[in-house]
Motif scaffolding. Structure first.
Motif, PDB file in Angstrom:
ATOM      1  N   LEU A   1       7.341  42.662  10.045  1.00 31.79           N
ATOM      2  CA  LEU A   1       8.091  42.283   9.092  1.00 31.79           C
ATOM      3  C   LEU A   1       9.648  42.330   9.625  1.00 31.79           C
TER       4      LEU A   1
ATOM      5  N   PHE B   1      11.519  36.154   4.372  1.00 29.59           N
ATOM      6  CA  PHE B   1      11.013  37.058   3.712  1.00 29.59           C
ATOM      7  C   PHE B   1      11.572  38.210   3.839  1.00 29.59           C
TER       8      PHE B   1
ATOM      9  N   SER C   1      -3.383  43.203   0.780  1.00 25.46           N
ATOM     10  CA  SER C   1      -2.257  42.424   1.577  1.00 25.46           C
ATOM     11  C   SER C   1      -2.472  42.570   2.828  1.00 25.46           C
TER      12      SER C   1
ATOM     13  N   PHE D   1       2.712  41.562   5.380  1.00 26.04           N
ATOM     14  CA  PHE D   1       2.712  41.482   3.756  1.00 26.04           C
ATOM     15  C   PHE D   1       2.521  42.777   3.360  1.00 26.04           C
TER      16      PHE D   1
ATOM     17  N   ALA E   1       6.009  44.452   2.926  1.00 27.70           N
ATOM     18  CA  ALA E   1       6.477  43.761   2.186  1.00 27.70           C
ATOM     19  C   ALA E   1       6.270  44.281   0.928  1.00 27.70           C
TER      20      ALA E   1
END
Length: 883
Positions: free
Chosen positions: A544, A550, A766, A770, A773
């Motif tokens: 991420l 995102f 997830s 994610f 996240a």
């Protein structure tokens, strides 16, 4: 005496099923004349068999097994005189040269085995004749078909032909060569679409069926192992039915057939291996010197003359001739010139079988010469007894000398026989090409095969010189299924040959780099297949990041939370002297805002590429900041609850919830979490890992927990603080609202617990980045829940309703109408002016005037009394520091 067997005539079937003897074969007749020339040449050579003259007898076997065996049996069973005078004894025949066909040679050799008579063949190439158990006295100067089958199989493989038709004659040569070729090409991954055997005397219907098979097959390449007489009817029928687009690959038995190449120019492009050729000086002159009426009588010469010059002698056809007589109107004079004609007889441009005949005759001569030298050179009695008598020679005595033959001829080739009686395999790759100005097809050498060289050097091709059949644009394509390009694999079809397959794309993570791969190759663990599935590339590294959409949204939300927290802190700081801020324990409020700011900043540590320090920071920061936040909330809740739950005015519990004790409680609660984190970092800290098992196509960079037990301790401690705080706040939710934050703490804890309870299944389910996240979202959601539930109502009153942010409003009737603490009220009535009001709290900047109407009832002048007592210090009002 040397005996030669040649099939100068052959059998041909009629349309009614009968057959007759074909007229003289000019090519085979040239072979017999060449044998005579070579024997006479040896007789003229003073160094080879000195003082010895070789005689000869040549028999026509007509290509029939029965006639060949009868001829051989008559030769070996009856003594033949060496000369007409009878001065010398009549020796038996020491050996026979012949026959041209493999089937004929097999039959003759089996018969000669009974008499130990060696047979030297010049054109019998069947590999079965190499079996010394069955044919111990067989020798040959033409290579075994085992080499030819291997060479043709490698030729087919070289040009990428994986779907070929195979045709063979109905004899030992055709069937054996066909079997060996099929075995060899199958080993190389080539499939045979069909196999056809040509009958020796095929009917028209059989020929039509054979050609129909050829025409209907999808195989465009046809490999034919047959002698000239067998393949010619098939060629004729193919031309008659106008079968086009087929690439013929011929065996050595007919690749140099002038008869076929001259009469069927549509077969241009035919390719195949031929035995080595040679230029033999003087042979053409000898062939031209043939005289039909010369002595001794030669019936084949007269038949040749009549055929060559289309005339007839005024003599009748010899009785021993089996051919049907052909009468011409013109009378032969015998003075015609052969050199004025151009036929296969005097065409010496492709002396291949003739060259093998040369090797056979000279091999026999060298064997006899070595035998003769043995008698002359050996002096001892024992040695002389071992040397045969050249004038009383027995056939079995020649065999050992044939095995030991090893000489280099005038053409530079070494001639010898291996342990199987075979010579070294050497072929020319011949291609039929159109002659200039519409002339006959030419035999062009475009390559070579030599078995004496290393395997990788045996086959040599000049591919640019090859001319293919006229419908082909470049190298013909003959496949059952098209080649599978890189990125695909071959999937065989059920019930079909392995060459018939479907091209299936390689699965993800596998590749095929070359064409026609049967299986795809698995990429290494850190690599992945590209979209074309033909090369492995580095796997995509996934985490991420701040740069992706995102991640930018989460980072912006975290920064917004920090800004919001700082804004609330600024508002409280600017209005720190107002009643609402002072009524709420301002010290705990600022500490709570600081912890919330850290919580928002903690979310930022989860973004970016995981490193050793980043993994340790994000986990410990999360545990410490939330422990500090919940410690502040717990301290606020305890102050509220204890302030309104004191039972007696003299209760000493109030002293445990003053500001020093509150700060100490927050410190101890946070210190315990800090100790857990220190133990975690020193024993088994978090560290970055490459997750290659979650996704096959990419690598997920993530932080491993290190010690799962200590991580559970961190989360469990935060969970305990949250649960304890929620329970206490829930118990204090109905206390007076103007001084009661328990209701807002309850709401914030409901949000906090709901977020982290739902976080667990979301975190587990997830995938990849994610997961991080979801964790960031839970941090931000719970932090915003606490911030908004606790501080949003206060900020709203401070900014938009300043009239409520006064001491007067807090002492209003609305507030006093709420339930006041009975114990405080009752104690005031009982104790009078001497009483001390202990309203649990820690700040003297607040009052309990909201409860005064309930405390001072029964008509007493309470206001004056309390004010007086407050002034004299007799009433000690300890206000509440909520939260």
């Amino acid at each position: 005496l040397v005996v030669g067997l040649v099939p100068k005539t052959s059998t041909v079937n009629n349309s009614d099923g009968s057959f007759y003897i074909r007229p003289l074969n000019l090519r085979v007749f040239r072979w017999s004349q060449s044998m005579i020339y070579f024997i006479e040449e040896i007789n003229r050579d003073p160094n080879l068999l000195p003082n010895i003259t070789l005689g000869y007898r040549i028999y026509d076997t007509c290509g029939l097994v029965a006639l060949s065996m009868r001829t051989a049996l008559s030769v070996v069973s009856q003594p033949l005189k060496r000369n007409s005078t009878g001065a010398c004894s009549s020796p038996t025949v020491p050996l026979i040269i012949g026959d041209s066909g493999s089937t004929l040679s097999m039959a003759i050799s089996r018969l000669l085995n009974l008499f130990s008579v060696p047979l030297v063949s010049y054109f019998a190439s069947c590999a079965c004749l190499s079996d010394k158990q069955k044919f111990p006295y067989f020798f040959r100067t033409i290579p075994s078909d085992a080499y030819q089958a291997s060479a043709l199989a490698r030729l087919v493989k070289h040009f990428g032909w994986t779907w070929v038709g195979a045709i063979g004659g109905d004899d030992a040569y055709g069937r054996t060569a066909l079997d060996m070729f099929t075995t060899e090409v199958t080993r190389l991954g080539v499939c045979v679409a069909f196999r056809v055997i040509i009958p020796k005397l095929p009917s028209q219907l059989q020929l039509q069926d054979i050609v129909k098979t050829i025409r209907d097959s999808t195989a465009r390449v046809l490999v034919a192992f047959a002698i000239e007489e067998d393949i010619q009817p098939v060629v004729e029928e193919t031309v008659r039915q106008k079968v086009m687009g087929k690439q013929w690959v011929a065996s050595e038995a007919w690749i140099t057939s002038t008869l076929i190449s001259t009469n069927y120019p549509s077969f241009s492009g035919t390719i195949g291996f031929a035995i080595r050729r040679a230029e033999i000086p003087g042979l053409r002159t000898f062939l031209h010197s043939l005289q039909p009426l010369a002595d001794p009588y030669n019936p084949s010469a007269r038949e040749f003359w009549e055929t060559q010059f289309q005339c007839s002698f005024n003599t009748s056809t010899p009785v021993d001739s089996m051919a049907d007589p052909v009468h011409y109107n013109r009378i032969c004079t015998g003075q015609e010139k052969i050199e004025d004609t151009e036929t296969i007889y005097n065409d010496v441009s492709q002396l291949r079988v003739t060259y093998n005949m040369h090797k056979a005759v000279y091999a026999v001569a060298h064997a006899l010469h070595n035998l003769l030298m043995c008698k002359k050179e050996e002096s001892s009695t024992d040695k002389q007894q071992q040397c045969p008598d050249i004038y009383n020679l027995q056939p079995w005595q020649v065999i050992q000398y044939l095995k030991e033959v090893n000489y280099t001829n005038v053409f530079g080739d070494t001639v010898y026989f291996d342990e199987y009686g075979d010579p070294v395999a050497s072929y020319d790759l011949v291609n039929w090409q159109n002659g200039t100005e519409g002339g006959p097809l030419q035999f062009v050498t475009v390559g070579r095969f030599d078995s004496s060289l290393p395997t990788e050097q045996q086959l040599v091709l000049h591919q640019d010189s090859i001319v293919w059949q006229y419908l082909a644009q470049g190298v013909p394509v003959s496949v059952c299924s098209p080649s599978c390009l890189p990125g695909y694999r071959k999937a065989t079809r059920k019930g079909e040959p392995v060459c018939c397959y479907d091209c299936v794309p390689c699965a993800e993570g596998t590749i095929s780099k070359s064409t026609d791969q049967s299986e795809c190759t698995l990429c290494p663990e850190d690599l992945w297949s590209n979209p074309q599935r033909d090369v492995c590339i580095d796997k995509q590294i996934e985490f991420l990041s701040y740069t992706e959409g995102f991640g930018m949204a989460l980072a912006a939300t975290a920064i917004l939370g920090v800004v919001t927290t700082v804004t609330v802190a600024v508002i409280f700081l600017r209005h720190r002297d107002t009643a609402l801020v002072r009524a709420n324990n301002s010290e705990l409020s600022f500490l709570l805002l600081l912890s919330l700011a850290f919580c928002f900043l903690c979310a930022l540590t989860f973004l970016g590429q995981p490193t050793r320090w980043a993994c340790q920071l994000r986990r410990t920061a999360f545990g410490l900041t939330f422990a500090l936040c919940l410690s502040c909330l717990l301290s606020k809740t305890l102050v509220v609850l204890m302030a309104f739950r004191a039972t007696l005015p003299g209760n000493n519990a109030a002293q445990w919830f003053r500001p020093p004790q509150q700060r100490l409680g927050v410190f101890l609660c946070s210190a315990l979490q800090c100790a857990i984190c220190v133990a975690w970092l020193t024993t088994a800290p978090p560290y970055p890992v490459k997750n290659t098992w979650l996704y096959r196509d990419r690598i997920i960079l993530e932080c491993h927990l290190g010690s799962l037990a200590l991580f559970c301790c961190v989360l469990g401690y935060i969970g305990c603080l949250a649960a304890f705080c929620f329970i206490l706040a829930f118990l204090a939710r109905k206390l007076p609202s103007n001084f009661n934050e328990a209701k807002f703490i309850t709401f914030s804890m409901i949000i906090f617990c709901a977020v982290w309870i739902t976080f667990i299944p979301a975190y587990v389910s997830s995938p990849g980045k994610f997961t991080v996240a979801v964790e960031i979202f839970a941090i931000l959601a719970s932090s915003f829940g606490v911030l908004l539930c606790i501080f949003a109502p206060k900020c709203y009153i401070i900014i938009f309703m300043p009239e409520k942010n006064t001491k007067k409003y807090l002492m209003s009737q609305k507030s006093s109408s709420r339930r006041c603490i009975p114990t405080v009220r009752d104690s005031a009535v009982r104790t009078g002016s001497g009483s001390s009001f202990h309203h649990l709290g820690a700040s003297t900047d607040n009052s309990v005037d909201a409860c005064l109407p309930h405390i001072l009832k029964d008509g007493e002048s309470s206001r004056a009394v309390l004010e007086a007592r407050r002034a004299h210090g007799t009433v000690q009002v300890l206000t509440i520091a909520i939260n």
